[in-house]
Scaffold this motif. Structure first.
Motif, PDB file in Angstrom:
ATOM      1  N   ARG A 155       0.838  -1.197   0.000  1.00  0.00           N
ATOM      2  CA  ARG A 155       0.000   0.000   0.000  1.00  0.00           C
ATOM      3  C   ARG A 155       0.877   1.252   0.000  1.00  0.00           C
ATOM      4  O   ARG A 155       1.970   1.277   0.568  1.00  0.00           O
ATOM      5  N   THR A 156       0.382   2.312  -0.627  1.00  0.00           N
ATOM      6  CA  THR A 156       1.034   3.618  -0.571  1.00  0.00           C
ATOM      7  C   THR A 156       0.549   4.334   0.682  1.00  0.00           C
ATOM      8  O   THR A 156      -0.659   4.512   0.868  1.00  0.00           O
ATOM      9  N   VAL A 157       1.468   4.747   1.544  1.00  0.00           N
ATOM     10  CA  VAL A 157       1.116   5.350   2.834  1.00  0.00           C
ATOM     11  C   VAL A 157       1.576   6.804   2.869  1.00  0.00           C
ATOM     12  O   VAL A 157       2.753   7.102   2.629  1.00  0.00           O
ATOM     13  N   VAL A 158       0.642   7.702   3.185  1.00  0.00           N
ATOM     14  CA  VAL A 158       0.915   9.123   3.371  1.00  0.00           C
ATOM     15  C   VAL A 158       0.531   9.486   4.799  1.00  0.00           C
ATOM     16  O   VAL A 158      -0.501   9.021   5.299  1.00  0.00           O
ATOM     17  N   VAL A 159       1.346  10.311   5.459  1.00  0.00           N
ATOM     18  CA  VAL A 159       1.036  10.680   6.844  1.00  0.00           C
ATOM     19  C   VAL A 159       1.050  12.194   7.007  1.00  0.00           C
ATOM     20  O   VAL A 159       1.825  12.901   6.372  1.00  0.00           O
ATOM     21  N   ASP A 160       0.154  12.659   7.881  1.00  0.00           N
ATOM     22  CA  ASP A 160       0.122  14.056   8.313  1.00  0.00           C
ATOM     23  C   ASP A 160       0.040  14.015   9.831  1.00  0.00           C
ATOM     24  O   ASP A 160      -1.038  14.065  10.417  1.00  0.00           O
ATOM     25  N   LEU A 161       1.195  13.873  10.463  1.00  0.00           N
ATOM     26  CA  LEU A 161       1.271  13.657  11.897  1.00  0.00           C
ATOM     27  C   LEU A 161       2.345  14.560  12.484  1.00  0.00           C
ATOM     28  O   LEU A 161       3.076  15.225  11.759  1.00  0.00           O
ATOM     29  N   ALA A 162       2.450  14.545  13.800  1.00  0.00           N
ATOM     30  CA  ALA A 162       3.470  15.355  14.474  1.00  0.00           C
ATOM     31  C   ALA A 162       3.970  14.603  15.695  1.00  0.00           C
ATOM     32  O   ALA A 162       3.363  13.624  16.138  1.00  0.00           O
ATOM     33  N   GLY A 163       5.075  15.063  16.230  1.00  0.00           N
ATOM     34  CA  GLY A 163       5.587  14.533  17.478  1.00  0.00           C
ATOM     35  C   GLY A 163       5.898  13.047  17.439  1.00  0.00           C
ATOM     36  O   GLY A 163       6.430  12.512  16.467  1.00  0.00           O
ATOM     37  N   ALA A 177       5.601  12.165   3.888  1.00  0.00           N
ATOM     38  CA  ALA A 177       5.220  12.786   5.156  1.00  0.00           C
ATOM     39  C   ALA A 177       5.043  14.273   4.935  1.00  0.00           C
ATOM     40  O   ALA A 177       5.913  14.932   4.362  1.00  0.00           O
ATOM     41  N   LYS A 178       3.904  14.789   5.368  1.00  0.00           N
ATOM     42  CA  LYS A 178       3.674  16.237   5.325  1.00  0.00           C
ATOM     43  C   LYS A 178       3.736  16.763   6.752  1.00  0.00           C
ATOM     44  O   LYS A 178       3.126  16.202   7.670  1.00  0.00           O
ATOM     45  N   VAL A 179       4.465  17.850   6.958  1.00  0.00           N
ATOM     46  CA  VAL A 179       4.603  18.439   8.282  1.00  0.00           C
ATOM     47  C   VAL A 179       4.693  19.948   8.124  1.00  0.00           C
ATOM     48  O   VAL A 179       5.223  20.454   7.130  1.00  0.00           O
ATOM     49  N   SER A 180       4.159  20.692   9.075  1.00  0.00           N
ATOM     50  CA  SER A 180       4.284  22.152   9.022  1.00  0.00           C
ATOM     51  C   SER A 180       5.614  22.564   9.630  1.00  0.00           C
ATOM     52  O   SER A 180       6.249  21.816  10.382  1.00  0.00           O
ATOM     53  N   ASP A 181       6.050  23.785   9.307  1.00  0.00           N
ATOM     54  CA  ASP A 181       7.308  24.272   9.878  1.00  0.00           C
ATOM     55  C   ASP A 181       7.240  24.333  11.394  1.00  0.00           C
ATOM     56  O   ASP A 181       8.211  23.986  12.087  1.00  0.00           O
ATOM     57  N   ALA A 182       6.088  24.732  11.934  1.00  0.00           N
ATOM     58  CA  ALA A 182       5.947  24.813  13.390  1.00  0.00           C
ATOM     59  C   ALA A 182       6.076  23.440  14.031  1.00  0.00           C
ATOM     60  O   ALA A 182       6.728  23.275  15.069  1.00  0.00           O
ATOM     61  N   VAL A 215       7.342  20.226   3.693  1.00  0.00           N
ATOM     62  CA  VAL A 215       7.219  21.129   4.838  1.00  0.00           C
ATOM     63  C   VAL A 215       6.417  22.345   4.392  1.00  0.00           C
ATOM     64  O   VAL A 215       6.852  23.094   3.513  1.00  0.00           O
ATOM     65  N   THR A 216       5.228  22.539   4.976  1.00  0.00           N
ATOM     66  CA  THR A 216       4.417  23.709   4.640  1.00  0.00           C
ATOM     67  C   THR A 216       4.818  24.868   5.544  1.00  0.00           C
ATOM     68  O   THR A 216       5.122  24.688   6.719  1.00  0.00           O
ATOM     69  N   ARG A 217       4.787  26.081   4.957  1.00  0.00           N
ATOM     70  CA  ARG A 217       5.224  27.277   5.654  1.00  0.00           C
ATOM     71  C   ARG A 217       4.251  28.397   5.308  1.00  0.00           C
ATOM     72  O   ARG A 217       4.363  29.001   4.259  1.00  0.00           O
ATOM     73  N   ALA A 218       3.284  28.626   6.170  1.00  0.00           N
ATOM     74  CA  ALA A 218       2.221  29.580   5.881  1.00  0.00           C
ATOM     75  C   ALA A 218       2.786  30.917   5.430  1.00  0.00           C
ATOM     76  O   ALA A 218       3.596  31.534   6.123  1.00  0.00           O
ATOM     77  N   SER A 249      -6.336  20.412   3.997  1.00  0.00           N
ATOM     78  CA  SER A 249      -6.660  20.484   2.575  1.00  0.00           C
ATOM     79  C   SER A 249      -5.429  20.166   1.734  1.00  0.00           C
ATOM     80  O   SER A 249      -5.513  19.462   0.721  1.00  0.00           O
ATOM     81  N   PHE A 250      -4.283  20.684   2.146  1.00  0.00           N
ATOM     82  CA  PHE A 250      -3.022  20.412   1.452  1.00  0.00           C
ATOM     83  C   PHE A 250      -2.761  18.902   1.417  1.00  0.00           C
ATOM     84  O   PHE A 250      -2.495  18.317   0.358  1.00  0.00           O
ATOM     85  N   THR A 251      -2.852  18.263   2.584  1.00  0.00           N
ATOM     86  CA  THR A 251      -2.577  16.834   2.669  1.00  0.00           C
ATOM     87  C   THR A 251      -3.573  16.018   1.855  1.00  0.00           C
ATOM     88  O   THR A 251      -3.197  15.060   1.160  1.00  0.00           O
ATOM     89  N   ALA A 252      -4.835  16.371   1.936  1.00  0.00           N
ATOM     90  CA  ALA A 252      -5.862  15.627   1.213  1.00  0.00           C
ATOM     91  C   ALA A 252      -5.649  15.703  -0.292  1.00  0.00           C
ATOM     92  O   ALA A 252      -5.806  14.704  -1.009  1.00  0.00           O
TER      93      ALA A 252
END
Length: 326
Positions: A155-163, A177-182, A215-218, A249-252
């Protein structure tokens, strides 16, 4: 139609108080990270199913709300306190009235949810692992096991998690993996706030088990690390009405595009457009599919390379970005 399975362990019941000159109104919806992501996935034409645990009275209401939105629900049902919140937005800003994380999952409930997720993932084009409402709902190690077992099953696995949940999933291995700068700064103390620090931290996430990292950076270009290639992703900057939900929305959009077989750059462009457009709306994870696709043509993805074709180092790219943002 691409099929996406979302691991959403604890969907929320959300109640929002709205008001204007005509009076006060209540809006009742299903919510939580995975649910907000599912809305954008549907907007972009994906067939979406959710795996989670529905708890008590709030869980029974959540199931009806999800099914009313044409989502396929695969759920473990139990009694107890489910996740929920009540927010007051009559002032124009969200004001928390009450928030309930819900009861932790028992070992038996975790086993049932795990088996359910593996079973349904076998018919999905992509699996998106989203987080629970509270830190105590389920152990972080569940994400490592899921990432490892789903990847082993092709399976192709995408994650939007932290910590800890992000670290666990990376240990299992993921496609993206998608993660915000914060979130990245919080997880990696050496990242700091500089661009070069973020690039280095994203590269460490790649080395920890993600084939690609975004890495998203508002308000600033996102950073894409794909193998040894580093790129910047710049979407048109829109006037923000409510920035809440832009990351989901970005991750989806990333997941929808990858599930459809698009290239990584096509997926990232669509994701940047979805996140940019979402801030112009009040609804979480909402948007217009055709508007997002058209806006994606204006997203610029610039590989970190010189005119002679030589690859820039992360430090060189960081210097270029720092100059551009001044």
């Amino acid at each position: 139609m691409p099929r996406v399975l979302i691991f959403a362990p604890s969907p929320l019941l959300t109640v929002t108080v709205e008001g204007d000159a005509s009076g006060t109104d209540l809006h009742v919806h299903a919510g939580g990270q995975g649910v907000w992501q599912s809305r954008m996935l549907q907007t972009l034409g994906a067939e979406v199913a959710i795996c989670g645990v529905l708890t008590g009275e709030s869980g029974r209401v959540v199931r009806h709300l999800l099914e009313d939105d044409d989502l396929t629900v695969h759920a473990v049902h139990r009694e107890g306190r489910g996740g929920a919140y009540v927010h007051d937005r009559r002032s124009g800003e969200r004001v928390e009235i009450v928030e309930i994380a819900g009861d932790p999952l028992s070992r038996h409930e975790l086993d049932e949810l795990y088996t359910l997720t593996i079973r349904e993932a076998m018919t999905a084009d992509l699996v998106l692992l989203s987080g629970p409402v509270g830190d105590e709902v389920l152990p972080d190690d569940v994400y490592r096991r899921l990432a490892s077992d789903l990847t082993a099953a092709g399976r192709t696995v995408v994650v939007d998690l932290a910590g800890g949940r992000l670290a666990a999933a990376l240990d299992g291995g993921v496609r993206l993996a998608k993660v915000s700068d914060a979130e990245l700064e919080e997880a990696d103390a050496s990242a700091g706030t500089s661009v070069d620090g973020l690039i280095a931290a994203a590269s460490r996430l790649r080395d920890a088990g993600a084939r690609s990292v975004v890495v998203t950076r508002a308000g600033h270009p996102a950073i894409l690390v794909d193998g040894d290639e580093v790129s910047t992703v710049q979407a048109p900057v829109m006037e923000a009405v409510d920035p809440t939900g832009a990351g989901d929305s970005f991750t989806a959009a990333l997941a929808a595009s990858l599930a459809a077989g698009d290239s990584l750059h096509e997926a990232v462009a669509l994701a940047a457009a979805a996140g940019a457009l979402n801030v112009t709306r009040h609804g979480l994870g909402t948007g217009d599919g055709e508007a997002i696709r058209r806006l994606s043509t204006q997203v610029e993805i610039v590989r970190a390379g010189r005119e002679d074709g030589e690859q820039l180092s992360p430090d060189d790219l960081a210097g270029r970005l720092e100059v551009d943002e001044r």
